[in-house]
Design a protein around this motif. Structure first.
Motif, PDB file in Angstrom:
ATOM      1  N   MET A   1       0.845  -1.197   0.000  1.00 28.89           N
ATOM      2  CA  MET A   1       0.000   0.000   0.000  1.00 28.89           C
ATOM      3  C   MET A   1       0.883   1.251   0.000  1.00 28.89           C
ATOM      4  O   MET A   1       1.883   1.310   0.713  1.00 28.89           O
ATOM      5  CB  MET A   1      -0.913   0.004   1.220  1.00 28.89           C
ATOM      6  N   THR A   2       0.475   2.242  -0.782  1.00 27.53           N
ATOM      7  CA  THR A   2       1.281   3.458  -0.883  1.00 27.53           C
ATOM      8  C   THR A   2       0.554   4.717  -0.418  1.00 27.53           C
ATOM      9  O   THR A   2       1.198   5.709  -0.105  1.00 27.53           O
ATOM     10  CB  THR A   2       1.726   3.678  -2.342  1.00 27.53           C
ATOM     11  N   ARG A   3      -0.777   4.679  -0.385  1.00 25.86           N
ATOM     12  CA  ARG A   3      -1.537   5.848   0.072  1.00 25.86           C
ATOM     13  C   ARG A   3      -2.640   5.377   1.002  1.00 25.86           C
ATOM     14  O   ARG A   3      -3.477   4.533   0.630  1.00 25.86           O
ATOM     15  CB  ARG A   3      -2.133   6.618  -1.111  1.00 25.86           C
ATOM     16  N   GLN A  26       2.202   3.445   9.967  1.00 28.45           N
ATOM     17  CA  GLN A  26       3.446   3.840   9.303  1.00 28.45           C
ATOM     18  C   GLN A  26       4.516   2.763   9.456  1.00 28.45           C
ATOM     19  O   GLN A  26       5.306   2.509   8.536  1.00 28.45           O
ATOM     20  CB  GLN A  26       3.943   5.160   9.885  1.00 28.45           C
ATOM     21  N   TYR A  29       3.660   0.066   6.964  1.00 28.05           N
ATOM     22  CA  TYR A  29       3.842   0.504   5.580  1.00 28.05           C
ATOM     23  C   TYR A  29       4.760   1.734   5.564  1.00 28.05           C
ATOM     24  O   TYR A  29       4.299   2.864   5.376  1.00 28.05           O
ATOM     25  CB  TYR A  29       2.492   0.842   4.946  1.00 28.05           C
ATOM     26  N   GLN A  31       6.752   3.101   3.538  1.00 22.23           N
ATOM     27  CA  GLN A  31       6.849   3.925   2.335  1.00 22.23           C
ATOM     28  C   GLN A  31       5.534   4.621   1.990  1.00 22.23           C
ATOM     29  O   GLN A  31       5.479   5.400   1.044  1.00 22.23           O
ATOM     30  CB  GLN A  31       7.289   3.057   1.145  1.00 22.23           C
ATOM     31  N   ALA A  32       4.493   4.343   2.761  1.00 22.31           N
ATOM     32  CA  ALA A  32       3.173   4.875   2.431  1.00 22.31           C
ATOM     33  C   ALA A  32       3.007   6.316   2.900  1.00 22.31           C
ATOM     34  O   ALA A  32       3.592   6.730   3.913  1.00 22.31           O
ATOM     35  CB  ALA A  32       2.084   4.004   3.048  1.00 22.31           C
ATOM     36  N   GLN A  33       2.203   7.069   2.157  1.00 23.86           N
ATOM     37  CA  GLN A  33       1.799   8.407   2.615  1.00 23.86           C
ATOM     38  C   GLN A  33       0.499   8.254   3.382  1.00 23.86           C
ATOM     39  O   GLN A  33      -0.461   7.659   2.891  1.00 23.86           O
ATOM     40  CB  GLN A  33       1.594   9.364   1.442  1.00 23.86           C
ATOM     41  N   LYS A  53       1.080  13.266   6.614  1.00 20.55           N
ATOM     42  CA  LYS A  53       1.634  14.129   5.572  1.00 20.55           C
ATOM     43  C   LYS A  53       0.692  15.266   5.198  1.00 20.55           C
ATOM     44  O   LYS A  53       1.110  16.392   5.001  1.00 20.55           O
ATOM     45  CB  LYS A  53       1.957  13.302   4.320  1.00 20.55           C
ATOM     46  N   ARG A  79      -6.853  11.236  -5.223  1.00 18.40           N
ATOM     47  CA  ARG A  79      -5.608  10.759  -4.618  1.00 18.40           C
ATOM     48  C   ARG A  79      -5.480   9.236  -4.664  1.00 18.40           C
ATOM     49  O   ARG A  79      -4.436   8.701  -4.309  1.00 18.40           O
ATOM     50  CB  ARG A  79      -5.501  11.288  -3.173  1.00 18.40           C
ATOM     51  N   TYR A  81      -6.529   6.495  -2.951  1.00 15.40           N
ATOM     52  CA  TYR A  81      -6.063   5.792  -1.758  1.00 15.40           C
ATOM     53  C   TYR A  81      -6.270   4.290  -1.897  1.00 15.40           C
ATOM     54  O   TYR A  81      -7.259   3.831  -2.485  1.00 15.40           O
ATOM     55  CB  TYR A  81      -6.802   6.304  -0.523  1.00 15.40           C
ATOM     56  N   ASP A  82      -5.339   3.536  -1.333  1.00 18.81           N
ATOM     57  CA  ASP A  82      -5.457   2.078  -1.323  1.00 18.81           C
ATOM     58  C   ASP A  82      -6.424   1.610  -0.242  1.00 18.81           C
ATOM     59  O   ASP A  82      -7.092   0.586  -0.399  1.00 18.81           O
ATOM     60  CB  ASP A  82      -4.084   1.441  -1.081  1.00 18.81           C
TER      61      ASP A  82
END
Length: 322
Positions: A1-3, A26, A29, A31-33, A53, A79, A81-82
Protein backbone atom coordinates in the motif's frame (compact mmCIF):
# COMPACT_ATOMS: atom_id res chain seq x y z
CA UNK A 1 0.00 0.00 0.00
CA UNK A 2 1.28 3.46 -0.88
CA UNK A 3 -1.54 5.85 0.07
CA UNK A 4 -3.60 5.53 3.25
CA UNK A 5 -6.31 7.74 4.73
CA UNK A 6 -7.85 8.07 8.21
CA UNK A 7 -11.10 9.92 8.89
CA UNK A 8 -11.12 11.07 12.51
CA UNK A 9 -14.01 13.15 13.89
CA UNK A 10 -13.73 14.87 17.26
CA UNK A 11 -11.46 17.33 19.01
CA UNK A 12 -7.71 17.58 19.42
CA UNK A 13 -7.72 15.00 22.19
CA UNK A 14 -9.44 12.49 19.90
CA UNK A 15 -6.77 13.12 17.26
CA UNK A 16 -3.91 12.52 19.70
CA UNK A 17 -5.51 9.30 20.92
CA UNK A 18 -5.29 8.08 17.31
CA UNK A 19 -1.56 8.81 17.05
CA UNK A 20 -0.53 5.28 18.21
CA UNK A 21 -2.76 3.80 15.50
CA UNK A 22 -1.21 6.06 12.86
CA UNK A 23 2.28 5.24 14.13
CA UNK A 24 1.67 1.50 13.78
CA UNK A 25 0.23 2.06 10.33
CA UNK A 26 3.45 3.84 9.30
CA UNK A 27 5.51 1.05 10.86
CA UNK A 28 3.65 -1.54 8.79
CA UNK A 29 3.84 0.50 5.58
CA UNK A 30 6.98 2.67 5.93
CA UNK A 31 6.85 3.93 2.34
CA UNK A 32 3.17 4.88 2.43
CA UNK A 33 1.80 8.41 2.62
CA UNK A 34 -0.70 8.74 5.45
CA UNK A 35 -3.28 11.54 5.28
CA UNK A 36 -6.20 12.43 7.55
CA UNK A 37 -9.59 14.13 7.38
CA UNK A 38 -10.46 15.95 10.61
CA UNK A 39 -12.72 18.65 12.06
CA UNK A 40 -11.50 22.20 11.23
CA UNK A 41 -10.82 22.99 14.89
CA UNK A 42 -8.66 19.86 15.24
CA UNK A 43 -6.16 20.49 12.45
CA UNK A 44 -3.59 21.96 14.86
CA UNK A 45 -3.08 18.52 16.43
CA UNK A 46 -1.03 17.46 13.42
CA UNK A 47 1.58 20.09 14.13
CA UNK A 48 2.97 17.50 16.56
CA UNK A 49 2.23 14.36 14.54
CA UNK A 50 5.18 12.18 13.58
CA UNK A 51 3.64 10.50 10.52
CA UNK A 52 0.78 12.43 8.87
CA UNK A 53 1.63 14.13 5.57
CA UNK A 54 -1.54 15.99 4.60
CA UNK A 55 -4.60 17.17 6.56
CA UNK A 56 -8.01 17.91 5.06
CA UNK A 57 -10.74 19.51 7.15
CA UNK A 58 -14.37 18.45 7.03
CA UNK A 59 -17.13 19.20 9.53
CA UNK A 60 -18.33 15.73 10.54
CA UNK A 61 -20.72 17.06 13.17
CA UNK A 62 -21.46 20.50 11.71
CA UNK A 63 -23.75 21.74 8.99
CA UNK A 64 -22.57 20.55 5.59
CA UNK A 65 -24.17 20.51 2.17
CA UNK A 66 -23.75 19.00 -1.30
CA UNK A 67 -20.73 21.19 -2.07
CA UNK A 68 -18.91 19.93 1.04
CA UNK A 69 -19.79 16.32 0.26
CA UNK A 70 -18.64 16.71 -3.33
CA UNK A 71 -15.37 18.32 -2.27
CA UNK A 72 -14.61 15.50 0.14
CA UNK A 73 -15.44 12.77 -2.37
CA UNK A 74 -13.44 14.50 -5.11
CA UNK A 75 -10.42 15.09 -2.84
CA UNK A 76 -10.32 11.41 -1.86
CA UNK A 77 -10.97 10.08 -5.37
CA UNK A 78 -8.22 12.07 -7.06
CA UNK A 79 -5.61 10.76 -4.62
CA UNK A 80 -6.49 7.11 -5.29
CA UNK A 81 -6.06 5.79 -1.76
CA UNK A 82 -5.46 2.08 -1.32
CA UNK A 83 -7.31 1.93 1.99
CA UNK A 84 -8.98 4.11 4.59
CA UNK A 85 -9.82 3.82 8.26
CA UNK A 86 -12.88 5.66 9.50
CA UNK A 87 -13.95 6.54 13.03
CA UNK A 88 -17.09 8.19 11.68
CA UNK A 89 -19.95 5.92 12.76
CA UNK A 90 -22.82 7.64 10.93
CA UNK A 91 -24.84 6.09 8.10
CA UNK A 92 -24.31 9.11 5.84
CA UNK A 93 -20.57 9.13 6.58
CA UNK A 94 -20.39 5.50 5.52
CA UNK A 95 -22.28 6.29 2.32
CA UNK A 96 -19.79 9.05 1.48
CA UNK A 97 -16.92 6.63 1.98
CA UNK A 98 -18.53 4.13 -0.38
CA UNK A 99 -18.88 6.86 -3.00
CA UNK A 100 -15.14 7.62 -2.81
CA UNK A 101 -14.37 4.29 -4.43
CA UNK A 102 -11.52 3.45 -2.02
CA UNK A 103 -11.23 -0.35 -2.33
CA UNK A 104 -10.59 -1.13 1.35
CA UNK A 105 -12.69 0.70 3.96
CA UNK A 106 -12.26 -0.21 7.62
CA UNK A 107 -14.34 0.83 10.64
CA UNK A 108 -16.11 -0.44 13.73
CA UNK A 109 -18.77 -3.13 13.42
CA UNK A 110 -22.34 -2.58 14.52
CA UNK A 111 -22.45 1.11 13.63
CA UNK A 112 -25.02 2.73 11.28
CA UNK A 113 -22.43 3.30 8.55
CA UNK A 114 -20.74 -0.10 8.80
CA UNK A 115 -22.84 -1.56 5.95
CA UNK A 116 -20.74 0.53 3.56
CA UNK A 117 -17.42 -0.81 4.85
CA UNK A 118 -15.43 -3.69 3.41
CA UNK A 119 -13.89 -4.74 6.73
CA UNK A 120 -15.11 -4.20 10.29
CA UNK A 121 -13.58 -4.61 13.74
CA UNK A 122 -15.49 -5.18 17.01
CA UNK A 123 -15.87 -2.02 19.09
CA UNK A 124 -14.53 -2.64 22.62
CA UNK A 125 -15.99 0.45 24.26
CA UNK A 126 -14.58 -0.30 27.71
CA UNK A 127 -10.92 -0.02 26.63
CA UNK A 128 -8.52 2.93 26.78
CA UNK A 129 -9.39 4.95 23.68
CA UNK A 130 -5.90 4.73 22.12
CA UNK A 131 -6.07 0.92 22.33
CA UNK A 132 -9.64 0.92 21.04
CA UNK A 133 -8.69 2.94 17.96
CA UNK A 134 -5.57 0.84 17.46
CA UNK A 135 -7.83 -2.22 17.19
CA UNK A 136 -9.01 -0.89 13.83
CA UNK A 137 -5.70 -1.93 12.30
CA UNK A 138 -6.94 -5.50 12.56
CA UNK A 139 -9.12 -4.69 9.55
CA UNK A 140 -5.89 -4.19 7.56
CA UNK A 141 -4.31 -7.32 9.06
CA UNK A 142 -1.74 -5.24 10.97
CA UNK A 143 -0.62 -7.24 14.02
CA UNK A 144 1.31 -5.00 16.39
CA UNK A 145 0.97 -4.04 20.04
CA UNK A 146 -0.33 -0.54 20.59
CA UNK A 147 2.65 1.79 21.18
CA UNK A 148 2.48 4.47 23.88
CA UNK A 149 1.10 7.86 22.93
CA UNK A 150 3.93 10.10 21.74
CA UNK A 151 4.31 13.29 19.74
CA UNK A 152 6.99 15.18 17.87
CA UNK A 153 7.52 18.66 19.34
CA UNK A 154 9.15 20.84 16.65
CA UNK A 155 12.58 22.18 17.57
CA UNK A 156 11.46 25.77 16.99
CA UNK A 157 8.66 25.28 19.52
CA UNK A 158 11.11 23.94 22.09
CA UNK A 159 13.26 27.02 21.52
CA UNK A 160 10.19 29.22 21.92
CA UNK A 161 9.42 27.54 25.25
CA UNK A 162 12.97 28.19 26.47
CA UNK A 163 12.62 31.88 25.65
CA UNK A 164 9.21 31.93 27.30
CA UNK A 165 10.55 30.43 30.52
CA UNK A 166 13.26 33.07 30.63
CA UNK A 167 10.59 35.75 30.13
CA UNK A 168 8.74 34.32 33.10
CA UNK A 169 11.89 34.38 35.21
CA UNK A 170 12.19 30.59 35.40
CA UNK A 171 15.61 28.97 35.55
CA UNK A 172 15.70 26.36 32.75
CA UNK A 173 17.26 23.84 35.14
CA UNK A 174 14.66 24.49 37.83
CA UNK A 175 11.38 23.40 36.27
CA UNK A 176 7.89 24.36 37.36
CA UNK A 177 4.37 23.11 38.01
CA UNK A 178 2.06 23.69 35.03
CA UNK A 179 -1.68 23.98 35.54
CA UNK A 180 -4.46 23.98 32.97
CA UNK A 181 -8.08 24.24 34.03
CA UNK A 182 -9.83 23.25 30.84
CA UNK A 183 -11.41 25.65 28.40
CA UNK A 184 -14.67 27.05 27.14
CA UNK A 185 -14.66 24.24 24.55
CA UNK A 186 -14.37 21.65 27.34
CA UNK A 187 -17.29 23.27 29.14
CA UNK A 188 -19.42 23.11 26.00
CA UNK A 189 -18.49 19.57 24.91
CA UNK A 190 -18.02 17.78 28.24
CA UNK A 191 -20.46 19.76 30.34
CA UNK A 192 -20.12 21.86 33.51
CA UNK A 193 -19.50 18.80 35.70
CA UNK A 194 -16.04 18.47 34.10
CA UNK A 195 -14.98 22.05 34.96
CA UNK A 196 -13.07 22.89 38.15
CA UNK A 197 -14.24 26.31 39.41
CA UNK A 198 -12.01 29.38 39.67
CA UNK A 199 -12.11 29.66 43.50
CA UNK A 200 -10.96 26.04 43.81
CA UNK A 201 -8.11 26.64 41.38
CA UNK A 202 -7.04 29.68 43.40
CA UNK A 203 -6.99 27.64 46.62
CA UNK A 204 -5.08 24.85 44.92
CA UNK A 205 -2.47 27.18 43.42
CA UNK A 206 -2.06 29.02 46.72
CA UNK A 207 -1.47 25.67 48.43
CA UNK A 208 1.13 24.67 45.84
CA UNK A 209 2.92 27.99 46.29
CA UNK A 210 2.88 27.72 50.08
CA UNK A 211 4.24 24.19 50.15
CA UNK A 212 6.88 24.68 47.44
CA UNK A 213 7.68 28.42 47.39
CA UNK A 214 10.80 27.89 45.26
CA UNK A 215 8.98 25.98 42.53
CA UNK A 216 7.09 28.34 40.17
CA UNK A 217 3.49 27.65 39.20
CA UNK A 218 2.65 28.47 35.59
CA UNK A 219 -0.88 28.77 34.24
CA UNK A 220 -0.76 27.59 30.61
CA UNK A 221 -3.75 28.35 28.41
CA UNK A 222 -4.67 29.02 24.78
CA UNK A 223 -5.21 32.62 23.59
CA UNK A 224 -8.95 32.12 23.13
CA UNK A 225 -9.32 31.11 26.79
CA UNK A 226 -7.78 34.24 28.31
CA UNK A 227 -11.13 35.42 29.68
CA UNK A 228 -11.92 31.91 30.88
CA UNK A 229 -8.98 32.04 33.31
CA UNK A 230 -9.44 35.58 34.53
CA UNK A 231 -11.07 34.33 37.74
CA UNK A 232 -8.09 32.10 38.49
CA UNK A 233 -5.69 35.06 38.36
CA UNK A 234 -7.53 37.10 40.97
CA UNK A 235 -5.58 37.30 44.20
CA UNK A 236 -2.60 35.29 42.96
CA UNK A 237 0.18 37.78 42.26
CA UNK A 238 2.85 35.06 42.21
CA UNK A 239 1.18 33.02 39.48
CA UNK A 240 3.00 33.07 36.15
CA UNK A 241 1.00 32.95 32.92
CA UNK A 242 1.96 31.55 29.52
CA UNK A 243 -0.25 31.75 26.42
CA UNK A 244 1.20 29.51 23.67
CA UNK A 245 -0.32 30.35 20.30
CA UNK A 246 -0.38 26.80 18.93
CA UNK A 247 -0.29 23.19 20.06
CA UNK A 248 3.43 22.75 19.39
CA UNK A 249 4.37 25.58 21.75
CA UNK A 250 1.79 24.37 24.27
CA UNK A 251 3.36 20.90 24.17
CA UNK A 252 6.84 22.37 24.65
CA UNK A 253 5.68 24.18 27.79
CA UNK A 254 4.10 21.00 29.14
CA UNK A 255 7.25 19.01 28.36
CA UNK A 256 9.40 21.41 30.39
CA UNK A 257 7.24 21.12 33.51
CA UNK A 258 7.97 18.82 36.42
CA UNK A 259 4.25 18.28 36.98
CA UNK A 260 1.05 19.04 35.08
CA UNK A 261 -2.15 19.51 37.09
CA UNK A 262 -5.27 19.67 34.95
CA UNK A 263 -8.77 18.44 34.30
CA UNK A 264 -9.82 16.06 31.52
CA UNK A 265 -8.54 18.11 28.58
CA UNK A 266 -6.18 18.26 25.62
CA UNK A 267 -3.43 19.35 28.02
CA UNK A 268 -3.83 16.02 29.82
CA UNK A 269 -3.08 14.06 26.64
CA UNK A 270 -0.09 16.29 25.90
CA UNK A 271 1.36 15.50 29.34
CA UNK A 272 0.99 11.79 28.67
CA UNK A 273 2.57 12.14 25.23
CA UNK A 274 5.68 14.04 26.42
CA UNK A 275 6.14 12.01 29.62
CA UNK A 276 5.49 14.79 32.13
CA UNK A 277 4.14 13.67 35.50
CA UNK A 278 0.39 14.21 35.43
CA UNK A 279 -2.22 14.80 38.11
CA UNK A 280 -5.67 14.81 36.50
CA UNK A 281 -9.00 15.78 38.06
CA UNK A 282 -12.10 13.97 36.78
CA UNK A 283 -15.83 14.42 37.13
CA UNK A 284 -18.23 12.18 35.17
CA UNK A 285 -15.72 10.65 32.72
CA UNK A 286 -14.19 7.26 33.49
CA UNK A 287 -10.41 7.93 33.53
CA UNK A 288 -9.64 4.41 32.31
CA UNK A 289 -11.21 5.28 28.95
CA UNK A 290 -8.94 8.27 28.26
CA UNK A 291 -5.73 7.61 30.21
CA UNK A 292 -3.23 4.74 30.11
CA UNK A 293 -1.98 2.81 33.11
CA UNK A 294 1.26 4.65 33.83
CA UNK A 295 3.21 5.33 37.01
CA UNK A 296 3.58 8.94 35.89
CA UNK A 297 -0.21 9.41 35.84
CA UNK A 298 -2.24 10.07 39.00
CA UNK A 299 -5.99 10.49 38.89
CA UNK A 300 -8.50 11.90 41.36
CA UNK A 301 -12.12 11.30 40.40
CA UNK A 302 -15.03 12.97 42.15
CA UNK A 303 -17.34 10.43 43.85
CA UNK A 304 -20.30 12.65 42.95
CA UNK A 305 -19.42 12.87 39.26
CA UNK A 306 -18.83 16.62 39.58
CA UNK A 307 -15.20 17.71 39.53
CA UNK A 308 -16.14 20.85 41.48
CA UNK A 309 -16.82 18.63 44.51
CA UNK A 310 -13.12 17.72 44.83
CA UNK A 311 -11.71 19.86 47.64
CA UNK A 312 -8.37 21.57 46.90
CA UNK A 313 -6.94 20.24 50.17
CA UNK A 314 -7.63 16.68 48.94
CA UNK A 315 -5.69 17.39 45.78
CA UNK A 316 -2.76 18.90 47.67
CA UNK A 317 -2.57 16.00 50.09
CA UNK A 318 -2.54 13.45 47.28
CA UNK A 319 0.06 15.37 45.27
CA UNK A 320 2.48 15.56 48.18
CA UNK A 321 1.89 11.95 49.16
CA UNK A 322 3.21 10.70 45.81
Amino acid sequence: MTRLLALIPGGIGDQMLCFPMLESLQHQYPQAQIDVVVEPQSKDAYRVSQVVKQVLTYSFSGRTGPADWGNLIGWVREREYDALISLDKSYFGGLLLWLTGVPTRVGFAGQPGSIFLTDTVPLKADRYAAHRYHDLLGGLHVRRNCPPLSINVPRKDIEWAEVEQKRLGIDLSQGYIAIHGGSAVDRDTKGPDSIYPGPSWRSLVKGLQDRQPDLPVVLVHAPQDRDWFRAVLEGLPGLKVSTPEDLGKFAAMVASAQLMVCTDSDAMHLAVAVGTYLFALFGPTNPALVLPEDKRVTVMRSPTGKVADIAPIQVLEKIWSQ
